[in-house]
Motif scaffolding. Structure first.
Motif, mmCIF file in Angstrom:
data_model
loop_
_atom_site.group_PDB
_atom_site.id
_atom_site.type_symbol
_atom_site.label_atom_id
_atom_site.label_comp_id
_atom_site.label_asym_id
_atom_site.label_seq_id
_atom_site.Cartn_x
_atom_site.Cartn_y
_atom_site.Cartn_z
ATOM 1 N N GLY A 136 1.763 -1.188 -10.962
ATOM 2 C CA GLY A 136 0.970 -0.384 -10.032
ATOM 3 C C GLY A 136 1.551 0.950 -9.642
ATOM 4 O O GLY A 136 1.077 1.574 -8.680
ATOM 5 N N ALA A 137 2.572 1.423 -10.361
ATOM 6 C CA ALA A 137 3.187 2.713 -10.008
ATOM 7 C C ALA A 137 2.152 3.829 -10.004
ATOM 8 O O ALA A 137 1.240 3.856 -10.829
ATOM 9 C CB ALA A 137 4.306 3.039 -10.984
ATOM 10 N N ASP A 138 2.307 4.749 -9.056
ATOM 11 C CA ASP A 138 1.394 5.895 -8.949
ATOM 12 C C ASP A 138 1.768 6.998 -9.933
ATOM 13 O O ASP A 138 0.891 7.674 -10.481
ATOM 14 C CB ASP A 138 1.434 6.447 -7.519
ATOM 15 C CG ASP A 138 1.025 5.404 -6.503
ATOM 16 O OD1 ASP A 138 -0.180 5.171 -6.366
ATOM 17 O OD2 ASP A 138 1.919 4.817 -5.871
ATOM 18 N N TYR A 139 3.064 7.203 -10.119
ATOM 19 C CA TYR A 139 3.589 8.141 -11.108
ATOM 20 C C TYR A 139 4.611 7.398 -11.961
ATOM 21 O O TYR A 139 5.335 6.527 -11.465
ATOM 22 C CB TYR A 139 4.296 9.321 -10.448
ATOM 23 C CG TYR A 139 3.414 10.368 -9.815
ATOM 24 C CD1 TYR A 139 2.955 11.461 -10.553
ATOM 25 C CD2 TYR A 139 3.070 10.287 -8.472
ATOM 26 C CE1 TYR A 139 2.165 12.449 -9.969
ATOM 27 C CE2 TYR A 139 2.279 11.269 -7.878
ATOM 28 C CZ TYR A 139 1.833 12.345 -8.631
ATOM 29 O OH TYR A 139 1.047 13.317 -8.040
ATOM 30 N N GLY A 178 0.795 -1.225 0.000
ATOM 31 C CA GLY A 178 0.000 0.000 0.000
ATOM 32 C C GLY A 178 0.825 1.271 0.000
ATOM 33 O O GLY A 178 0.317 2.340 0.372
ATOM 34 N N LYS A 179 2.076 1.199 -0.434
ATOM 35 C CA LYS A 179 2.959 2.358 -0.421
ATOM 36 C C LYS A 179 2.883 3.143 -1.728
ATOM 37 O O LYS A 179 2.451 2.642 -2.761
ATOM 38 C CB LYS A 179 4.402 1.923 -0.170
ATOM 39 C CG LYS A 179 4.591 1.117 1.105
ATOM 40 C CD LYS A 179 4.141 1.892 2.343
ATOM 41 C CE LYS A 179 4.444 1.118 3.625
ATOM 42 N NZ LYS A 179 3.948 1.838 4.834
ATOM 43 N N ASN A 180 3.342 4.402 -1.670
ATOM 44 C CA ASN A 180 3.371 5.264 -2.847
ATOM 45 C C ASN A 180 4.664 5.037 -3.628
ATOM 46 O O ASN A 180 5.754 5.047 -3.044
ATOM 47 C CB ASN A 180 3.298 6.737 -2.437
ATOM 48 C CG ASN A 180 1.994 7.086 -1.752
ATOM 49 O OD1 ASN A 180 0.945 6.568 -2.104
ATOM 50 N ND2 ASN A 180 2.050 7.976 -0.778
ATOM 51 N N VAL A 181 4.533 4.869 -4.946
ATOM 52 C CA VAL A 181 5.687 4.567 -5.790
ATOM 53 C C VAL A 181 5.706 5.477 -7.008
ATOM 54 O O VAL A 181 4.694 5.638 -7.694
ATOM 55 C CB VAL A 181 5.676 3.094 -6.252
ATOM 56 C CG1 VAL A 181 6.750 2.844 -7.301
ATOM 57 C CG2 VAL A 181 5.859 2.158 -5.069
ATOM 58 N N THR A 182 6.873 6.046 -7.284
ATOM 59 C CA THR A 182 7.120 6.774 -8.520
ATOM 60 C C THR A 182 8.155 6.005 -9.323
ATOM 61 O O THR A 182 9.286 5.812 -8.867
ATOM 62 C CB THR A 182 7.642 8.202 -8.233
ATOM 63 O OG1 THR A 182 6.634 8.931 -7.531
ATOM 64 C CG2 THR A 182 7.988 8.924 -9.524
ATOM 65 N N ALA A 183 7.767 5.542 -10.500
ATOM 66 C CA ALA A 183 8.685 4.813 -11.378
ATOM 67 C C ALA A 183 9.510 5.822 -12.161
ATOM 68 O O ALA A 183 8.959 6.662 -12.878
ATOM 69 C CB ALA A 183 7.899 3.920 -12.324
ATOM 70 N N THR A 184 10.825 5.750 -12.021
ATOM 71 C CA THR A 184 11.688 6.754 -12.635
ATOM 72 C C THR A 184 12.662 6.118 -13.616
ATOM 73 O O THR A 184 12.662 4.897 -13.814
ATOM 74 C CB THR A 184 12.441 7.550 -11.543
ATOM 75 O OG1 THR A 184 13.027 8.700 -12.131
ATOM 76 C CG2 THR A 184 13.484 6.688 -10.850
#
Length: 226
Positions: free
Chosen positions: A126-129, A105-111
């Motif tokens: 499931g990345a958020d950004y 349930g954590k927030n993830v930004t794929a960079t």
């Protein structure tokens, strides 16, 4: 449409948040090097104080193996807060870490996104950004805006809860093109966003308006003096 700034300079952040509709702050190891804070996590906590809980804070991991990426993510949550978006490079191991973190349930930004299929993998994980590197993709002879357009269409068509966070900018035109290609957010240096207002025609228009006003009511007599 989201404007996010790519910096860890505290004064720069204060100034940008005060003047512009900034909704978040991103960082990476190279950005951190420019400021080189001695107490990294203390510095990140200070950024959180400046931007508040209502804005997003994106902090990048250093590890390259999935299990270590997850450990570093947990360290970030422990030292800063669990609202942080952990920036994970979109590698084979990185995608595995994204899946684990999203299951928690954590927030993830794929960079570090350079390729559309790479972006699709982050999207499915499931990345958020998802952060395509605009200028760097262009320097390789590819079209970053085509990537963003296809990714934006896939997000809409398949109903993903994800935003494109276009990154790596050298000028205002790239920022404009990223939004027009379907990016919901951009993260740019403060200097690039300030350049929006450096058009000499803007200054001339303001000067001309003021000169007309003062010619009627007198020099240095503003509305509050009426």
């Amino acid at each position: 449409m989201e404007f996010i700034i790519d910096t860890v300079d505290l004064e720069e952040i204060r100034d940008a948040v005060d003047h512009l509709p900034i909704v978040g702050v991103t960082s990476n190891p190279s950005i951190v090097k420019k400021t080189s804070p001695k107490d990294f996590f203390g510095h990140m906590r200070e950024i959180r104080k400046i931007i508040g809980d209502e804005r997003s804070l994106h902090i990048q991991v250093i590890a390259t193996e999935a299990d270590e990426i997850v450990k570093e993510a947990h360290k970030i949550f422990e030292e800063v807060d669990d609202k942080v978006y952990v920036k994970v490079p979109t590698t084979y191991e990185g995608v595995k870490a994204m899946k684990i973190l999203k299951a928690e349930g954590k927030n993830v930004t794929a960079t570090a996104v350079y390729d559309l299929m790479q972006a699709y993998m982050a999207l499915a994980a499931g990345a958020d950004y998802i952060a395509p590197y605009t200028n760097r993709i262009g320097n390789l002879g590819n079209d970053p805006f085509e990537l963003m357009a296809h990714l934006s269409n896939r997000i809409v068509e398949d109903g993903y809860d994800c935003k494109i966070l276009a990154a790596s900018f050298k000028g205002v035109q790239q920022v404009r093109d990223a939004f027009n290609a379907g990016s919901q957010a951009v993260t740019a240096p403060v200097s690039v966003l300030k350049a929006i207002f450096e058009n000499p025609s803007i200054s001339k228009a303001v000067t001309d308006f003021n000169n007309d006003w003062y010619s009627v009511y007198g020099e240095d007599k503003g509305l509050c003096d009426m």
